[in-house]
Design a protein around this motif. Structure first.
Motif, mmCIF file in Angstrom:
data_model
loop_
_atom_site.group_PDB
_atom_site.id
_atom_site.type_symbol
_atom_site.label_atom_id
_atom_site.label_comp_id
_atom_site.label_asym_id
_atom_site.label_seq_id
_atom_site.Cartn_x
_atom_site.Cartn_y
_atom_site.Cartn_z
ATOM 1 N N SER A 32 0.813 -1.210 0.000
ATOM 2 C CA SER A 32 0.000 0.000 0.000
ATOM 3 C C SER A 32 0.852 1.267 0.000
ATOM 4 C CB SER A 32 -0.919 0.002 1.219
ATOM 5 O OG SER A 32 -0.161 -0.116 2.409
ATOM 6 N N GLY A 33 0.294 2.309 -0.572
ATOM 7 C CA GLY A 33 0.997 3.590 -0.632
ATOM 8 C C GLY A 33 0.148 4.715 -0.067
ATOM 9 N N TYR A 34 0.792 5.587 0.720
ATOM 10 C CA TYR A 34 0.093 6.745 1.285
ATOM 11 C C TYR A 34 0.930 7.964 0.889
ATOM 12 C CZ TYR A 34 -2.368 9.698 4.663
ATOM 13 O OH TYR A 34 -3.121 10.683 5.246
ATOM 14 N N ASN A 35 0.452 8.696 -0.110
ATOM 15 C CA ASN A 35 1.293 9.680 -0.784
ATOM 16 C C ASN A 35 0.893 11.110 -0.457
ATOM 17 O OD1 ASN A 35 2.532 7.474 -2.328
ATOM 18 N ND2 ASN A 35 0.537 7.370 -3.316
ATOM 19 N N THR A 36 1.905 11.974 -0.404
ATOM 20 C CA THR A 36 1.728 13.334 0.071
ATOM 21 C C THR A 36 2.140 14.348 -0.983
ATOM 22 O OG1 THR A 36 2.161 12.631 2.339
ATOM 23 C CG2 THR A 36 2.387 14.974 1.876
ATOM 24 N N ALA A 37 1.360 15.415 -1.108
ATOM 25 C CA ALA A 37 1.726 16.583 -1.909
ATOM 26 C C ALA A 37 2.033 17.730 -0.962
ATOM 27 C CB ALA A 37 0.594 16.972 -2.851
ATOM 28 N N VAL A 38 3.155 18.405 -1.168
ATOM 29 C CA VAL A 38 3.580 19.536 -0.339
ATOM 30 C C VAL A 38 3.544 20.797 -1.194
ATOM 31 C CG1 VAL A 38 5.454 20.542 0.999
ATOM 32 C CG2 VAL A 38 5.020 18.072 1.107
ATOM 33 N N VAL A 39 2.892 21.847 -0.675
ATOM 34 C CA VAL A 39 2.769 23.106 -1.413
ATOM 35 C C VAL A 39 3.421 24.218 -0.598
ATOM 36 C CG1 VAL A 39 1.193 24.730 -2.523
ATOM 37 C CG2 VAL A 39 0.615 22.292 -2.437
ATOM 38 N N LEU A 40 4.395 24.894 -1.215
ATOM 39 C CA LEU A 40 5.113 25.988 -0.567
ATOM 40 C C LEU A 40 4.539 27.339 -1.006
ATOM 41 C CD1 LEU A 40 8.795 24.683 -0.806
ATOM 42 C CD2 LEU A 40 7.033 24.206 0.913
ATOM 43 N N PRO A 41 4.799 28.409 -0.235
ATOM 44 C CA PRO A 41 4.204 29.716 -0.534
ATOM 45 C C PRO A 41 4.561 30.268 -1.906
ATOM 46 C CG PRO A 41 5.049 29.677 1.701
ATOM 47 C CD PRO A 41 5.520 28.421 1.059
ATOM 48 N N ASP A 42 5.715 29.867 -2.472
ATOM 49 C CA ASP A 42 6.122 30.415 -3.762
ATOM 50 C C ASP A 42 5.589 29.601 -4.940
ATOM 51 O OD1 ASP A 42 7.932 28.151 -4.013
ATOM 52 O OD2 ASP A 42 9.241 29.213 -2.631
ATOM 53 N N ALA A 43 4.728 28.641 -4.685
ATOM 54 C CA ALA A 43 4.202 27.799 -5.762
ATOM 55 C C ALA A 43 3.186 28.566 -6.603
ATOM 56 C CB ALA A 43 3.540 26.557 -5.172
ATOM 57 N N ASP A 44 3.011 28.123 -7.825
ATOM 58 C CA ASP A 44 1.894 28.562 -8.659
ATOM 59 C C ASP A 44 0.672 27.796 -8.141
ATOM 60 O OD1 ASP A 44 -0.103 28.722 -10.615
ATOM 61 O OD2 ASP A 44 1.333 28.848 -12.257
ATOM 62 N N VAL A 45 -0.129 28.461 -7.328
ATOM 63 C CA VAL A 45 -1.175 27.762 -6.577
ATOM 64 C C VAL A 45 -2.242 27.162 -7.494
ATOM 65 C CG1 VAL A 45 -3.002 28.043 -4.858
ATOM 66 C CG2 VAL A 45 -0.775 29.083 -4.482
ATOM 67 N N VAL A 46 -2.630 27.889 -8.511
ATOM 68 C CA VAL A 46 -3.667 27.370 -9.410
ATOM 69 C C VAL A 46 -3.173 26.111 -10.120
ATOM 70 C CG1 VAL A 46 -5.039 27.861 -11.458
ATOM 71 C CG2 VAL A 46 -4.744 29.618 -9.707
ATOM 72 N N ARG A 47 -1.928 26.149 -10.605
ATOM 73 C CA ARG A 47 -1.370 24.960 -11.262
ATOM 74 C C ARG A 47 -1.214 23.819 -10.266
ATOM 75 N NH1 ARG A 47 4.732 24.313 -13.845
ATOM 76 N NH2 ARG A 47 4.680 22.031 -13.897
ATOM 77 N N ALA A 48 -0.723 24.127 -9.065
ATOM 78 C CA ALA A 48 -0.556 23.093 -8.054
ATOM 79 C C ALA A 48 -1.891 22.441 -7.719
ATOM 80 C CB ALA A 48 0.081 23.672 -6.800
ATOM 81 N N ALA A 49 -2.932 23.251 -7.560
ATOM 82 C CA ALA A 49 -4.252 22.710 -7.237
ATOM 83 C C ALA A 49 -4.764 21.803 -8.349
ATOM 84 C CB ALA A 49 -5.233 23.841 -6.979
ATOM 85 N N ALA A 50 -4.540 22.200 -9.606
ATOM 86 C CA ALA A 50 -4.988 21.379 -10.726
ATOM 87 C C ALA A 50 -4.260 20.041 -10.736
ATOM 88 C CB ALA A 50 -4.760 22.120 -12.040
ATOM 89 N N ASP A 51 -2.948 20.066 -10.516
ATOM 90 C CA ASP A 51 -2.175 18.818 -10.496
ATOM 91 C C ASP A 51 -2.604 17.915 -9.346
ATOM 92 O OD1 ASP A 51 -0.696 19.514 -12.704
ATOM 93 O OD2 ASP A 51 1.049 20.201 -11.578
ATOM 94 N N ILE A 52 -2.796 18.503 -8.176
ATOM 95 C CA ILE A 52 -3.168 17.714 -7.000
ATOM 96 C C ILE A 52 -4.569 17.141 -7.157
ATOM 97 C CG2 ILE A 52 -3.631 17.834 -4.520
ATOM 98 C CD1 ILE A 52 -1.397 20.013 -4.418
ATOM 99 N N ALA A 53 -5.495 17.936 -7.711
ATOM 100 C CA ALA A 53 -6.861 17.448 -7.898
ATOM 101 C C ALA A 53 -6.891 16.232 -8.820
ATOM 102 C CB ALA A 53 -7.740 18.558 -8.465
#
Length: 481
Positions: free
Chosen positions: A248-269
């Motif tokens: 089994s895998g339990y995977n994490t996405a980490v978002v830092l303040p300098d990220a492109d938030v809209v792109r990060a949200a799309a990738d994570i979704a």
């Protein structure tokens, strides 16, 4: 026996003694039964191993050119059945059409890639430490490879295990997950026309078949649940045979303040909702540094609302049905449990999802403020559900992301190269993806997990180490020479 096909494929040897009845249903339309058959008994599975063992010597002796040609034929045969197999993937395991096409394309590429492996240099020549002569190392196959594969990738997973095992000179007995039996039957039928007789055996069935392979095969590769995988490792290790278990895998996405938030949200979704969150690489936990958390929270809400559960046959479908009624009920249960424990629902509703359709649909769910010891924070749930939480700074985010035992892949979203390089060294997962979804692997590169009961080495040529052993040979002149 009833099946979606009129005749059984090659290399299937049913018998009167069985371990279980295998039923495979269309998760988008549970009334559509693809396969209903008796699974192999342990005795039948053992006979499959014996047939593969008898075929192995001739397969190895046929030489590198013949093995290479056979694997090329296998890739060509799968490609020729592209449309049929794509439809079968969608129908049997609910894989969205676009992903089904990608999986089949990958499976074809895997067979062609490993068709080159038999031509590799099988060892090395060394100078003796003292005097004349030669020292040689040669790689040799173990014998029969027992392969136990998951339903999430019914064509790609058997391919990335079987192709390198066969290329190295082993023969194969494949036990597919019951939920993917129709895909396995058709795969074995197609490959059976490309490979010599008995080189690839199929043994459908339940846990008893897997236990038989773990107890008889010369090398064992498993992908599946932690409970079953641990038992497979113990059985194989007790015999001293090579074994690997990707569990089994339990995977994490980490978002830092300098990220492109809209792109990060799309990738994570996409990594949360894609294939209904059932990939071993799906994102289950999102950690955002506190200063970016409010913006990311809203962006994720919007991104997930745009990815509702849909008919997997639709070309724009991302989140199809989950694999079974039990899987759907599990997602509903853990979501209700988290909400009852004080969690906040940010997106989705586990009880919604194409209510007009008969399938096992669940809309993507995002939760926040889930209690620390809740199952959603500790283990993999096969479904489109994830947890959002905050961290005070970069160091805390990386520390929390690395605290889990079962991570397969991490993603980091940032525009800071220094932090990205630091995270790559500190995140303890088999893969680290920067500014990309956790989902998606590259078969040309190795995939290794070291935190499970045994080391996993799959894909690329790292598999050579697993499916072969190294023999050292000394060639010394006679005294009279």
């Amino acid at each position: 026996m009833t099946s979606s096909r009129k005749a059984p494929p090659v290399n299937i040897h049913p018998g009167p003694t069985v371990d279980s009845v295998v039923i495979s249903r269309n998760p988008a339309d549970p009334g559509d039964v693809l396969v209903e058959l008796y699974g192999c008994s342990p005795d039948i599975a053992a006979r499959a191993v014996q047939r593969a063992a008898r075929a192995q010597a001739a397969w190895l002796a046929a030489g590198a050119a013949e093995r290479s040609a056979a694997l090329h034929r296998a890739g060509d045969a799968l490609e020729a059945a592209y449309e049929e197999l794509t439809g079968l993937l969608v129908r049997e395991v609910g894989k969205p059409l676009t992903e089904a096409r990608e999986e089949l394309t990958r499976a074809v590429a895997i067979w062609r890639y490993y068709a080159q492996l038999p031509q590799d240099v099988p060892g090395a020549v060394h100078e003796p430490t003292f005097g004349p002569g030669l020292l040689l190392t040669r790689r040799r196959p173990h014998g029969v490879a027992g392969l136990i594969t998951p339903w999430q990738f019914p064509l790609a997973a058997p391919s990335w295990k079987a192709a390198p095992a066969l290329a190295a000179g082993n023969t194969v007995v494949l036990k597919p997950a019951p939920e993917a039996t129709a895909c396995a039957l058709r795969l074995a039928e197609i490959l059976g026309r490309a490979l010599p007789a008995d080189v690839l055996q199929l043994a459908p069935g339940g846990v008893e078949v897997g236990a038989t392979l773990a107890g008889l095969a010369d090398v064992v590769s498993f992908t599946g649940s932690r409970a079953v995988g641990t038992a497979v490792v113990r059985a194989a290790a007790s015999r001293g045979v090579p074994v690997q278990a990707d569990m089994s895998g339990y995977n994490t996405a980490v978002v830092l303040p300098d990220a492109d938030v809209v792109r990060a949200a799309a990738d994570i979704a996409v990594a949360i909702a894609g294939y209904a969150g059932q990939k071993r690489t799906a994102t289950k936990r999102v950690i955002a540094v506190d200063s970016v958390l409010p913006k990311l929270r809203e962006a994720l809400r919007q991104a997930l609302r745009a990815l509702p559960a849909r008919d997997p046959n639709a070309t724009d479908s991302v989140c199809g049905p989950v694999i079974s009624e039990m899987a759907r009920d599990r997602v509903v249960h853990v979501t209700d449990s988290a909400l009852a424990s004080g969690a906040d629902l940010l997106a989705g509703n586990a009880r919604s999802g194409r209510r007009e359709a008969p399938g096992w649909y669940v809309d993507p769910v995002l939760l926040e403020n889930v209690p620390g010891r809740h199952d959603l924070n500790r283990r993999e749930i096969h479904g489109p559900v994830a947890v959002l939480s905050g961290a005070s700074d970069f160091d805390e985010a990386i520390r929390v992301a690395g605290s889990g035992r079962h991570g397969v892949v991490s993603s980091l979203h940032t525009s800071d190269l220094e932090k990205a390089l630091s995270a790559v060294d500190r995140l303890n997962t088999a893969m680290v993806r920067v500014n990309a979804p956790t989902t998606g692997t590259e078969f040309l590169l190795p995939f290794e997990r070291e935190k499970d009961p045994c080391r996993v080495r799959e894909k690329e040529r790292a598999t050579t180490d697993f499916y072969t052993s190294t023999r050292t040979v000394s060639l010394l002149p006679t005294a009279s020479a």
